[in-house]
Every structure is written in structure tokens, then in C-alpha cells.
Design a protein around this motif. Structure first.
Motif, PDB file in Angstrom:
ATOM      1  N   THR A  85      -3.574 -17.732   7.718  1.00  0.00           N
ATOM      2  CA  THR A  85      -3.315 -16.420   8.332  1.00  0.00           C
ATOM      3  C   THR A  85      -3.455 -15.303   7.305  1.00  0.00           C
ATOM      4  N   VAL A  86      -3.009 -15.541   6.069  1.00  0.00           N
ATOM      5  CA  VAL A  86      -3.099 -14.457   5.092  1.00  0.00           C
ATOM      6  C   VAL A  86      -4.565 -14.185   4.740  1.00  0.00           C
ATOM      7  N   ARG A  87      -5.401 -15.198   4.810  1.00  0.00           N
ATOM      8  CA  ARG A  87      -6.844 -14.967   4.572  1.00  0.00           C
ATOM      9  C   ARG A  87      -7.480 -14.249   5.755  1.00  0.00           C
ATOM     10  N   HIS A  88      -6.977 -14.516   6.934  1.00  0.00           N
ATOM     11  CA  HIS A  88      -7.424 -13.751   8.108  1.00  0.00           C
ATOM     12  C   HIS A  88      -7.081 -12.262   7.886  1.00  0.00           C
TER      13      HIS A  88
ATOM     14  N   VAL B  42      -7.431 -19.061 -11.392  1.00  0.00           N
ATOM     15  CA  VAL B  42      -6.495 -19.336 -12.485  1.00  0.00           C
ATOM     16  C   VAL B  42      -5.074 -18.985 -12.044  1.00  0.00           C
ATOM     17  N   ARG B  43      -4.148 -19.915 -12.250  1.00  0.00           N
ATOM     18  CA  ARG B  43      -2.731 -19.732 -11.907  1.00  0.00           C
ATOM     19  C   ARG B  43      -2.508 -19.280 -10.462  1.00  0.00           C
ATOM     20  N   GLY B  44      -3.432 -19.597  -9.576  1.00  0.00           N
ATOM     21  CA  GLY B  44      -3.252 -19.296  -8.150  1.00  0.00           C
ATOM     22  C   GLY B  44      -3.729 -17.925  -7.721  1.00  0.00           C
ATOM     23  N   ALA B  45      -4.203 -17.123  -8.684  1.00  0.00           N
ATOM     24  CA  ALA B  45      -4.663 -15.769  -8.328  1.00  0.00           C
ATOM     25  C   ALA B  45      -5.935 -15.862  -7.488  1.00  0.00           C
TER      26      ALA B  45
ATOM     27  N   SER C  76      -4.636  -8.251  -3.004  1.00  0.00           N
ATOM     28  CA  SER C  76      -3.404  -9.013  -3.179  1.00  0.00           C
ATOM     29  C   SER C  76      -2.963  -9.538  -1.815  1.00  0.00           C
ATOM     30  N   MET C  77      -2.314 -10.698  -1.838  1.00  0.00           N
ATOM     31  CA  MET C  77      -1.831 -11.312  -0.589  1.00  0.00           C
ATOM     32  C   MET C  77      -0.370 -11.719  -0.772  1.00  0.00           C
ATOM     33  N   THR C  78       0.353 -11.736   0.355  1.00  0.00           N
ATOM     34  CA  THR C  78       1.746 -12.177   0.326  1.00  0.00           C
ATOM     35  C   THR C  78       2.100 -12.828   1.656  1.00  0.00           C
ATOM     36  N   HIS C  79       3.030 -13.778   1.594  1.00  0.00           N
ATOM     37  CA  HIS C  79       3.578 -14.332   2.834  1.00  0.00           C
ATOM     38  C   HIS C  79       5.033 -14.720   2.617  1.00  0.00           C
ATOM     39  N   CYS C  80       5.841 -14.498   3.640  1.00  0.00           N
ATOM     40  CA  CYS C  80       7.200 -15.028   3.651  1.00  0.00           C
ATOM     41  C   CYS C  80       7.510 -15.341   5.113  1.00  0.00           C
TER      42      CYS C  80
ATOM     43  N   ALA D  37       9.729  -6.251  -6.205  1.00  0.00           N
ATOM     44  CA  ALA D  37       8.920  -5.335  -7.020  1.00  0.00           C
ATOM     45  C   ALA D  37       8.345  -6.071  -8.222  1.00  0.00           C
ATOM     46  N   LYS D  38       9.137  -6.962  -8.835  1.00  0.00           N
ATOM     47  CA  LYS D  38       8.642  -7.714 -10.000  1.00  0.00           C
ATOM     48  C   LYS D  38       7.473  -8.620  -9.601  1.00  0.00           C
ATOM     49  N   GLU D  39       7.585  -9.256  -8.449  1.00  0.00           N
ATOM     50  CA  GLU D  39       6.491 -10.126  -7.997  1.00  0.00           C
ATOM     51  C   GLU D  39       5.232  -9.296  -7.736  1.00  0.00           C
TER      52      GLU D  39
ATOM     53  N   VAL E  15       4.423  -6.517  -9.198  1.00  0.00           N
ATOM     54  CA  VAL E  15       3.887  -6.116 -10.510  1.00  0.00           C
ATOM     55  C   VAL E  15       3.119  -7.281 -11.134  1.00  0.00           C
ATOM     56  N   TYR E  16       3.680  -8.479 -11.038  1.00  0.00           N
ATOM     57  CA  TYR E  16       2.978  -9.641 -11.608  1.00  0.00           C
ATOM     58  C   TYR E  16       1.622  -9.838 -10.937  1.00  0.00           C
ATOM     59  N   LYS E  17       1.585  -9.667  -9.607  1.00  0.00           N
ATOM     60  CA  LYS E  17       0.316  -9.873  -8.886  1.00  0.00           C
ATOM     61  C   LYS E  17      -0.709  -8.787  -9.214  1.00  0.00           C
TER      62      LYS E  17
ATOM     63  N   THR F  67      -3.075 -13.110 -18.140  1.00  0.00           N
ATOM     64  CA  THR F  67      -1.973 -13.586 -18.978  1.00  0.00           C
ATOM     65  C   THR F  67      -0.676 -13.562 -18.185  1.00  0.00           C
ATOM     66  N   TRP F  68       0.180 -14.492 -18.532  1.00  0.00           N
ATOM     67  CA  TRP F  68       1.495 -14.626 -17.891  1.00  0.00           C
ATOM     68  C   TRP F  68       2.356 -13.404 -18.204  1.00  0.00           C
ATOM     69  N   LEU F  69       3.181 -13.002 -17.270  1.00  0.00           N
ATOM     70  CA  LEU F  69       4.171 -11.947 -17.511  1.00  0.00           C
ATOM     71  C   LEU F  69       5.493 -12.460 -16.953  1.00  0.00           C
ATOM     72  N   GLY F  70       6.441 -12.723 -17.829  1.00  0.00           N
ATOM     73  CA  GLY F  70       7.734 -13.246 -17.382  1.00  0.00           C
ATOM     74  C   GLY F  70       8.585 -12.147 -16.762  1.00  0.00           C
ATOM     75  N   PHE F  71       9.722 -12.551 -16.193  1.00  0.00           N
ATOM     76  CA  PHE F  71      10.595 -11.562 -15.550  1.00  0.00           C
ATOM     77  C   PHE F  71      11.145 -10.549 -16.552  1.00  0.00           C
TER      78      PHE F  71
ATOM     79  N   GLY G  53       9.269  -9.356 -18.861  1.00  0.00           N
ATOM     80  CA  GLY G  53       8.067  -8.729 -19.427  1.00  0.00           C
ATOM     81  C   GLY G  53       7.801  -7.321 -18.944  1.00  0.00           C
ATOM     82  N   ALA G  54       8.584  -6.860 -17.981  1.00  0.00           N
ATOM     83  CA  ALA G  54       8.406  -5.483 -17.492  1.00  0.00           C
ATOM     84  C   ALA G  54       9.754  -4.967 -17.010  1.00  0.00           C
ATOM     85  N   VAL G  55       9.987  -3.699 -17.241  1.00  0.00           N
ATOM     86  CA  VAL G  55      11.228  -3.098 -16.756  1.00  0.00           C
ATOM     87  C   VAL G  55      10.902  -2.264 -15.518  1.00  0.00           C
TER      88      VAL G  55
HETATM   89  C1  LIG Z   1       2.774 -15.993  -8.167  1.00  0.00           C
HETATM   90  C2  LIG Z   1       4.021 -15.398  -7.535  1.00  0.00           C
HETATM   91  C3  LIG Z   1       4.140 -13.927  -7.932  1.00  0.00           C
HETATM   92  C4  LIG Z   1       3.887 -15.507  -6.006  1.00  0.00           C
HETATM   93  O1  LIG Z   1       4.900 -14.810  -5.350  1.00  0.00           O
HETATM   94  P1  LIG Z   1       5.725 -15.451  -4.145  1.00  0.00           P
HETATM   95  O2  LIG Z   1       6.723 -14.433  -3.680  1.00  0.00           O
HETATM   96  O3  LIG Z   1       6.221 -16.793  -4.576  1.00  0.00           O
HETATM   97  O4  LIG Z   1       4.679 -15.749  -2.997  1.00  0.00           O
HETATM   98  P2  LIG Z   1       3.896 -14.758  -2.005  1.00  0.00           P
HETATM   99  O5  LIG Z   1       3.770 -15.469  -0.724  1.00  0.00           O
HETATM  100  O6  LIG Z   1       4.426 -13.395  -1.960  1.00  0.00           O
HETATM  101  O7  LIG Z   1       2.459 -14.679  -2.696  1.00  0.00           O
HETATM  102  C5  LIG Z   1       1.641 -15.808  -2.736  1.00  0.00           C
HETATM  103  C6  LIG Z   1       0.233 -15.307  -2.942  1.00  0.00           C
HETATM  104  O8  LIG Z   1       0.157 -14.627  -4.192  1.00  0.00           O
HETATM  105  C7  LIG Z   1      -1.150 -14.776  -4.694  1.00  0.00           C
HETATM  106  N1  LIG Z   1      -1.039 -15.238  -6.068  1.00  0.00           N
HETATM  107  C8  LIG Z   1      -0.650 -16.462  -6.506  1.00  0.00           C
HETATM  108  N2  LIG Z   1      -0.703 -16.497  -7.854  1.00  0.00           N
HETATM  109  C9  LIG Z   1      -1.132 -15.282  -8.262  1.00  0.00           C
HETATM  110  C10 LIG Z   1      -1.399 -14.709  -9.541  1.00  0.00           C
HETATM  111  N3  LIG Z   1      -1.251 -15.401 -10.692  1.00  0.00           N
HETATM  112  N4  LIG Z   1      -1.837 -13.425  -9.601  1.00  0.00           N
HETATM  113  C11 LIG Z   1      -2.021 -12.701  -8.461  1.00  0.00           C
HETATM  114  N5  LIG Z   1      -1.784 -13.199  -7.216  1.00  0.00           N
HETATM  115  C12 LIG Z   1      -1.345 -14.479  -7.139  1.00  0.00           C
HETATM  116  C13 LIG Z   1      -1.891 -15.793  -3.808  1.00  0.00           C
HETATM  117  O9  LIG Z   1      -2.756 -15.107  -2.937  1.00  0.00           O
HETATM  118  C14 LIG Z   1      -0.745 -16.438  -3.034  1.00  0.00           C
HETATM  119  O10 LIG Z   1      -1.082 -16.818  -1.719  1.00  0.00           O
HETATM  120  P3  LIG Z   1      -2.065 -18.058  -1.456  1.00  0.00           P
HETATM  121  O11 LIG Z   1      -1.615 -19.156  -2.364  1.00  0.00           O
HETATM  122  O12 LIG Z   1      -1.867 -18.372  -0.011  1.00  0.00           O
HETATM  123  O13 LIG Z   1      -3.436 -17.538  -1.797  1.00  0.00           O
HETATM  124  C15 LIG Z   1       5.318 -16.143  -7.995  1.00  0.00           C
HETATM  125  O14 LIG Z   1       5.336 -17.460  -7.485  1.00  0.00           O
HETATM  126  C16 LIG Z   1       5.469 -16.226  -9.507  1.00  0.00           C
HETATM  127  O15 LIG Z   1       4.899 -17.095 -10.171  1.00  0.00           O
HETATM  128  N6  LIG Z   1       6.317 -15.344 -10.103  1.00  0.00           N
HETATM  129  C17 LIG Z   1       6.632 -15.399 -11.513  1.00  0.00           C
HETATM  130  C18 LIG Z   1       5.975 -14.280 -12.306  1.00  0.00           C
HETATM  131  C19 LIG Z   1       6.640 -12.974 -12.048  1.00  0.00           C
HETATM  132  O16 LIG Z   1       6.941 -12.639 -10.924  1.00  0.00           O
HETATM  133  N7  LIG Z   1       6.878 -12.199 -13.124  1.00  0.00           N
HETATM  134  C20 LIG Z   1       7.562 -10.947 -13.002  1.00  0.00           C
HETATM  135  C21 LIG Z   1       6.923  -9.902 -13.910  1.00  0.00           C
HETATM  136  S1  LIG Z   1       7.949  -8.471 -14.054  1.00  0.00           S
END
Ligand SMILES: CC(C)(COP(=O)(O)OP(=O)(O)OC[C@H]1O[C@@H](n2cnc3c(N)ncnc32)[C@H](O)[C@@H]1OP(=O)(O)O)[C@@H](O)C(=O)NCCC(=O)NCCS
Length: 219
Positions: free
Chosen positions: A45-48, A68-71, A81-85, A148-150, A152-154, A162-166, A168-170
Motif C-alpha cells: 500500500t505504501v508503494r501504491h 542500503v539499510r532499508g532506504a 520518503s515513506m511511512t506506515h503505522c 520527528a527524529k525518525e 529526520v533520520y529518513k 551514514t547512520w544517525l543515532g537518536f 545525533g541530532a537535537v
Molecule cells: C528506519 C526507521 C527510521 C523507520 O521508521 P519506523 O517508524 O520504524 O517505520 P516507518 O513505517 O515509519 O517507515 C518505514 C519506511 O521507512 C523507509 N526507510 C527504511 N529505512 C530507511 C532509511 N535508512 N532511510 C530512509 N528511509 C528508510 C522505508 O521506505 C520503510 O518502508 P518499507 O520498508 O515498506 O519500504 C527506524 O526503524 C530506525 O531505524 N530508526 C533509528 C534511526 C533514527 O531514527 N535516528 C534518529 C536520528 S535523530
């Protein structure tokens, strides 16, 4: 609903349930592999939604494969960017010439489980959340911070790989539906024009919190 927090240069589509007519390209189905029905439905559905958002940019449907890393991979010259809950799926896209980096996230509007805020929040963020909770108690500020952190990471990851931990950003959320994010780690040396600041907007409605983080090219 998500379009309310996105600038006009960003196209989006959302769904409050799974779309029965949603379909996958064979490459997308292969990349997903053997998973349960709920995961298959949200992925499909999110790809739709993403194909509808790309259509808003005038682009034809293409496979959107996890990299890479699910992006997800987007067509050349596009950020997305995509999201689902539970009960919600959304995608947002823009031309890279308009928006350098884009991330969206959706979460149920409920308090974070016990102990999670301490894990994800920097001390100044935890203090801000506590202050805001006293001032505007109807918002679960801990969940909004997480959302908001999620987002920002996306936005960060596809721009940097590159990875950004929780820590890693204010993030500084405000009651007016905005937030600001400042990345605390150095920009990766091999990447040009890495955004280290993001503008964000958030919305709380119908049991959901939505957030977007973006770095417009003119910033
Ligand atoms: C990757 C992450 C952000 C996904 O968030 P989530 O709330 O668990 O899941 P959501 O449903 O909102 O988003 C999932 C979608 O995000 C996208 N996604 C996954 N990894 C990603 C990445 N590395 N970069 C960008 N988008 C990504 C994908 O499209 C995924 O959907 P899909 O697998 O169906 O394609 C989360 O699991 C994570 O690893 N968080 C830790 C890093 C972080 O948040 N750091 C904070 C920095 S301040």
C-alpha cells in the motif's frame, strides 16, 4: 492530511487502510521475500501511495526497491520518503532541484512506552518535552519527539548513507506545529552539501502524529 504539513513542491499520497487494488512490481515482491500478510500489505500500500505521489511530479510508476539499510531507491533527480503505522500509510516525493532532503514519519498519538524517552532524548530534549507537556498537555510530546527524529533520520540517511543515532541530532518541537533539527555529528567527508539543519512540521489528528523533515535547496 499529510499534505497539510508539506510545502507545495512536495507531492504526497496517503491511505487510512490497505488499498485492495495496490500491486507490486516483480522486483519489489522479490525484494520483500517471504513475510507475513500485514507486512506485505503495508509494503504494497505504501508503494501504491508512492506511485501516486510520483504521478503528481509527472513521473511514471517504477519499482521502489529497498536499498542500503532499508532506504528506498527513488528515480534519478527525486527525493522521497515513506511511512506506515497502524491505520495509516503515506509517501511524499519532490524534485531534488526543489528539496535536497525529505523524510516523513507517522506514529500513533500515544505516550511512548515506559523508558523509551530516556533512551531517545538528549537531556535538553527531555527538558523541553517536560516543559511542553505542562504547557500543552493534550499533545504527547514524547511521541512527537520520536516521530520527528525518525523523519529526520529518513531525510538524513539517503543524503549521507551514514547512520544517525537518536543522540545525533537535537530536535526542538514547538506548539505552533513546527520543529527544528540540528545534526550534531560532522558531515561525512566524501559527501557534498550534506544538510546539517532541517526544518520540520508536525500535525496531530485522528489519533495520529505526522512529521516531516526537509531541507529545501535554497536553505
Ligand atoms: C528506519 C526507521 C527510521 C523507520 O521508521 P519506523 O517508524 O520504524 O517505520 P516507518 O513505517 O515509519 O517507515 C518505514 C519506511 O521507512 C523507509 N526507510 C527504511 N529505512 C530507511 C532509511 N535508512 N532511510 C530512509 N528511509 C528508510 C522505508 O521506505 C520503510 O518502508 P518499507 O520498508 O515498506 O519500504 C527506524 O526503524 C530506525 O531505524 N530508526 C533509528 C534511526 C533514527 O531514527 N535516528 C534518529 C536520528 S535523530
Amino acid at each position: 492530511m499529510i499534505d497539510e504539513i508539506l510545502p507545495v513542491a512536495v507531492t504526497s499520497a496517503e491511505s487510512f487502510g490497505d488499498a485492495p487494488k495496490a500491486w507490486l512490481f516483480p522486483e519489489e515482491a522479490a525484494a520483500l521475500g517471504e513475510v507475513g500478510g500485514a507486512r506485505r500489505r503495508e509494503y504494497t500500500t505504501v508503494r501504491h501511495c508512492a506511485r501516486r505521489a510520483l504521478g503528481g511530479l509527472g513521473l511514471a510508476p517504477v519499482p521502489l526497491l529497498p536499498g542500503v539499510r532499508g532506504a528506498p531507491g527513488w528515480p534519478d533527480g527525486v527525493v522521497g520518503s515513506m511511512t506506515h503505522c497502524v491505520g495509516y500509510r503515506a509517501a511524499a516525493t519532490a524534485h531534488r532541484s526543489d528539496v535536497r532532503a525529505l523524510g516523513i514519519d507517522a506514529e500513533p498519538h500515544a505516550p511512548l512506552p515506559e523508558g523509551v524517552l530516556g533512551y531517545i532524548a538528549l537531556p535538553e530534549e527531555a527538558s523541553r518535552v517536560a516543559r511542553l507537556a505542562r504547557r500543552v498537555p493534550e499533545v504527547h510530546w514524547d511521541r512527537l519527539l520520536f516521530c520527528a527524529k525518525e523523519a529526520v533520520y529518513k531525510a538524513w540517511f539517503p543524503a549521507t548513507h551514514t547512520w544517525l543515532g537518536f543522540d545525533g541530532a537535537v530536535i526542538s518541537p514547538a506548539p505552533d506545529g513546527t520543529f527544528h533539527a540540528r545534526v550534531l555529528v560532522p558531515a561525512p567527508a566524501q559527501r557534498d552539501c550534506v544538510p546539517l539543519e532541517f526544518d520540520g512540521r508536525w500535525l496531530m489528528r485522528d489519533g495520529l502524529v505526522l512529521a516531516c523533515a526537509l531541507s529545501p535547496t535554497q536553505v
